[in-house]
Each structure stands twice: as structure tokens, then as C-alpha cells.
Design a protein around this motif. Structure first.
Motif, PDB file in Angstrom:
ATOM      1  N   UNK A  13      13.536  12.806 -24.570  1.00  0.00           N
ATOM      2  CA  UNK A  13      14.820  12.189 -24.901  1.00  0.00           C
ATOM      3  C   UNK A  13      15.088  12.277 -26.401  1.00  0.00           C
ATOM      4  N   UNK A  14      14.075  11.978 -27.222  1.00  0.00           N
ATOM      5  CA  UNK A  14      14.239  12.101 -28.667  1.00  0.00           C
ATOM      6  C   UNK A  14      14.611  13.538 -29.047  1.00  0.00           C
ATOM      7  N   UNK A  15      13.914  14.502 -28.455  1.00  0.00           N
ATOM      8  CA  UNK A  15      14.169  15.900 -28.788  1.00  0.00           C
ATOM      9  C   UNK A  15      15.582  16.314 -28.397  1.00  0.00           C
ATOM     10  N   UNK A  16      16.004  15.937 -27.194  1.00  0.00           N
ATOM     11  CA  UNK A  16      17.322  16.338 -26.716  1.00  0.00           C
ATOM     12  C   UNK A  16      18.440  15.688 -27.527  1.00  0.00           C
ATOM     13  N   UNK A  17      18.299  14.392 -27.824  1.00  0.00           N
ATOM     14  CA  UNK A  17      19.349  13.693 -28.560  1.00  0.00           C
ATOM     15  C   UNK A  17      19.496  14.247 -29.974  1.00  0.00           C
ATOM     16  N   UNK A  18      18.371  14.485 -30.637  1.00  0.00           N
ATOM     17  CA  UNK A  18      18.443  14.976 -32.018  1.00  0.00           C
ATOM     18  C   UNK A  18      18.929  16.416 -32.078  1.00  0.00           C
ATOM     19  N   UNK A  23      20.796   9.684 -34.220  1.00  0.00           N
ATOM     20  CA  UNK A  23      20.565   8.375 -34.849  1.00  0.00           C
ATOM     21  C   UNK A  23      20.703   7.246 -33.831  1.00  0.00           C
ATOM     22  N   UNK A  24      21.575   7.419 -32.847  1.00  0.00           N
ATOM     23  CA  UNK A  24      21.665   6.412 -31.791  1.00  0.00           C
ATOM     24  C   UNK A  24      20.378   6.312 -31.003  1.00  0.00           C
ATOM     25  N   UNK A  25      19.761   7.455 -30.722  1.00  0.00           N
ATOM     26  CA  UNK A  25      18.509   7.469 -29.975  1.00  0.00           C
ATOM     27  C   UNK A  25      17.335   6.965 -30.791  1.00  0.00           C
ATOM     28  N   UNK A  26      17.336   7.215 -32.090  1.00  0.00           N
ATOM     29  CA  UNK A  26      16.188   6.895 -32.937  1.00  0.00           C
ATOM     30  C   UNK A  26      16.176   5.446 -33.427  1.00  0.00           C
ATOM     31  N   UNK A  27      17.334   4.833 -33.537  1.00  0.00           N
ATOM     32  CA  UNK A  27      17.401   3.481 -34.090  1.00  0.00           C
ATOM     33  C   UNK A  27      16.541   2.463 -33.339  1.00  0.00           C
ATOM     34  N   UNK A  28      16.518   2.432 -31.996  1.00  0.00           N
ATOM     35  CA  UNK A  28      15.752   1.368 -31.333  1.00  0.00           C
ATOM     36  C   UNK A  28      14.276   1.326 -31.707  1.00  0.00           C
ATOM     37  N   UNK A  88      23.606   3.806 -39.964  1.00  0.00           N
ATOM     38  CA  UNK A  88      24.329   3.798 -38.695  1.00  0.00           C
ATOM     39  C   UNK A  88      25.732   3.217 -38.884  1.00  0.00           C
ATOM     40  N   UNK A  89      25.859   2.168 -39.675  1.00  0.00           N
ATOM     41  CA  UNK A  89      27.180   1.599 -39.942  1.00  0.00           C
ATOM     42  C   UNK A  89      28.086   2.616 -40.639  1.00  0.00           C
ATOM     43  N   UNK A  90      27.541   3.321 -41.633  1.00  0.00           N
ATOM     44  CA  UNK A  90      28.349   4.339 -42.326  1.00  0.00           C
ATOM     45  C   UNK A  90      28.770   5.439 -41.368  1.00  0.00           C
ATOM     46  N   UNK A  91      27.854   5.847 -40.508  1.00  0.00           N
ATOM     47  CA  UNK A  91      28.181   6.883 -39.532  1.00  0.00           C
ATOM     48  C   UNK A  91      29.283   6.408 -38.595  1.00  0.00           C
ATOM     49  N   UNK A  92      29.186   5.155 -38.165  1.00  0.00           N
ATOM     50  CA  UNK A  92      30.187   4.620 -37.258  1.00  0.00           C
ATOM     51  C   UNK A  92      31.567   4.530 -37.874  1.00  0.00           C
ATOM     52  N   UNK A 137      31.086   6.556 -29.924  1.00  0.00           N
ATOM     53  CA  UNK A 137      30.675   6.202 -28.570  1.00  0.00           C
ATOM     54  C   UNK A 137      29.352   6.865 -28.207  1.00  0.00           C
ATOM     55  N   UNK A 138      29.125   8.046 -28.735  1.00  0.00           N
ATOM     56  CA  UNK A 138      27.870   8.746 -28.480  1.00  0.00           C
ATOM     57  C   UNK A 138      26.688   7.984 -29.084  1.00  0.00           C
ATOM     58  N   UNK A 139      26.866   7.436 -30.277  1.00  0.00           N
ATOM     59  CA  UNK A 139      25.814   6.605 -30.873  1.00  0.00           C
ATOM     60  C   UNK A 139      25.479   5.446 -29.940  1.00  0.00           C
TER      61      UNK A 139
END
Length: 222
Positions: free
Chosen positions: A117-122, A130-135, A181-185, A194-196
Motif C-alpha cells: 500500500x505504501x509503495x502504490x500510494x507513493x 502523504x495521505x498514506x504515510x501520515x498515519x 499536509x495542511x499546506x498540501x491541502x 480528497x485523495x489525501x
């Protein structure tokens, strides 16, 4: 701010993760030693390296140099933490009566799915990544603080809990990640925002699944 929306998604899962028998067993000392050994092997052998590579992909794709720097530093920090945890476990194994780490064990299916999942999202985009990595960085901070704060006096695992905690300075890294993440949003399109959120919502569930796979050893077919 986007992080406030993500926190609403995070909080119910965070409570479930902290109450999971793996983490509660570390706090009260009841966790079987084999489960902690499995956690260290899966985390350091597969998950953290996959996380570091995903961070590197996002660093290369980041639209802002400051984000590239933060993510690049996080690659180094992740791999350094991987090595530190393996050394600490090896040092404490005899003292705590824990099994030795074994070479050549396969990735658990849940760990493999998490790493993939990390590989595919990045690979998909900076925003998906960044959405996948933040948690992982966010949950690591909250769970390790909870362990250190609420561990039962005399728990068998107090020495491990102390070395597992990434240090008080880790809070600065978490805040920097959340600021990114806030700056990206704020700067991205509505679809990218929405993807994040979508990738974050999937990733928080993997945090629970990883604890589950460590406490429930899979039965491998012969």
C-alpha cells in the motif's frame, strides 16, 4: 485545516489501536514474548524499509523544496530507527526472556499488504503518498506516548517501552508532517485533497491490522 478533518477520522481508530491486546499487553506486561518478537521482525524487516522507500518517492515528487527536505530527513530517521529498534531488542532479549530474532522469516500477509500500500500510494502521486504515510508517524507518536504514560508499574516491558519511544523531539517531526499536509491541502485541487483523505482513511486501518497480525501468528499452509 486539513489536519482537523483527518483527526476526526483518526481518533476512533487510534482508540481502538491503543486498546488492542498487543499494545495493552505491552502496557500491563501480559503480552507473550513471541508477539513482541514478531512485531520487531515484521516492523524492522519489512514495514519500516517500505515506509522509508515511500518517503523517498514522495520526497522526489514534492512540489516544494521544504517538503523534499522534510521527507528526505524522514527517510534517514526511519532507517536509523529501524536499526536502533533491532539493536535494542537484541540487547533486552535475554533480560526480558524474549525469543531471539530469526533470519529468513517471511512477511506476514498483512505486513506485505501494508508495505505494498505504501509503495502504490507513493507511486501514484505526492498527495496520495502523504495521505498514506501520515498515519504511521502520527500513530507512532500517540501510541508510544500512551505506552510510556500509562504502562503499569512493574510491567515486564518497561525497558522496551522506554527504548521504543522515539524521544520527546519526535513531536517536532509530527508537527512538521502535519504542517506539510495542511499546506498540501490548501494548494492542491479538490480531487487531490480528497485523495489525501481517502488514502489516509485506508492507512489508519492498516495500523490496527499490523497490531493484529503481530499478536495472531498466521498458520502457514504446508
Amino acid at each position: 485545516m486539513l489536519q482537523e478533518e483527518l483527526m476526526e477520522i483518526r481518533d476512533p481508530l487510534l482508540r481502538k489501536v491503543q486498546d488492542h491486546p498487543f499494545w495493552s499487553g505491552l502496557r500491563d506486561g501480559s503480552l507473550p514474548g513471541e508477539a513482541l518478537a514478531r512485531f520487531v521482525q515484521q516492523d524492522t524487516g519489512f514495514l519500516l524499509p517500505a515506509y522509508a522507500r515511500a518517503l523517498a518517492r514522495c520526497a522526489a515528487a514534492a512540489p516544494d523544496d521544504a517538503d523534499t527536505l522534510l521527507l528526505g530527513q524522514s527517510v534517514v530517521g526511519t532507517l536509523t530507527a529501524r536499526d536502533r529498534l533491532r539493536r535494542a531488542y537484541t540487547t533486552l532479549a535475554g533480560e526480558l526472556g524474549l525469543p531471539e530474532l530469526q533470519a529468513g522469516l517471511p512477511a506476514d500477509p498483512a505486513t506485505q499488504a501494508h508495505a505494498s500500500f505504501f509503495a502504490a500510494a507513493s507511486a501514484r502521486s505526492f498527495y496520495a503518498g502523504v495521505g498514506a504515510l501520515l498515519p504511521m508517524v502520527w500513530f507512532n507518536a500517540e501510541v508510544s506516548d500512551n505506552l510510556r504514560r500509562d504502562a503499569a508499574p512493574g510491567s515486564r516491558y518497561l525497558p522496551w517501552i522506554e527504548v521504543y519511544h522515539p524521544g520527546d523531539s519526535y513531536g517536532y517531526a509530527v508537527r512538521a508532517f502535519l504542517d506539510m499536509v495542511d499546506r498540501a491541502g490548501e494548494s492542491c485541487s479538490a480531487r487531490e485533497r480528497q485523495l489525501i483523505v481517502e488514502q489516509f482513511s485506508i492507512s489508519v486501518r492498516y495500523e490496527w491490522a499490523f497490531a493484529e497480525c503481530c499478536i495472531r501468528q498466521p498458520s502457514w499452509p504446508v
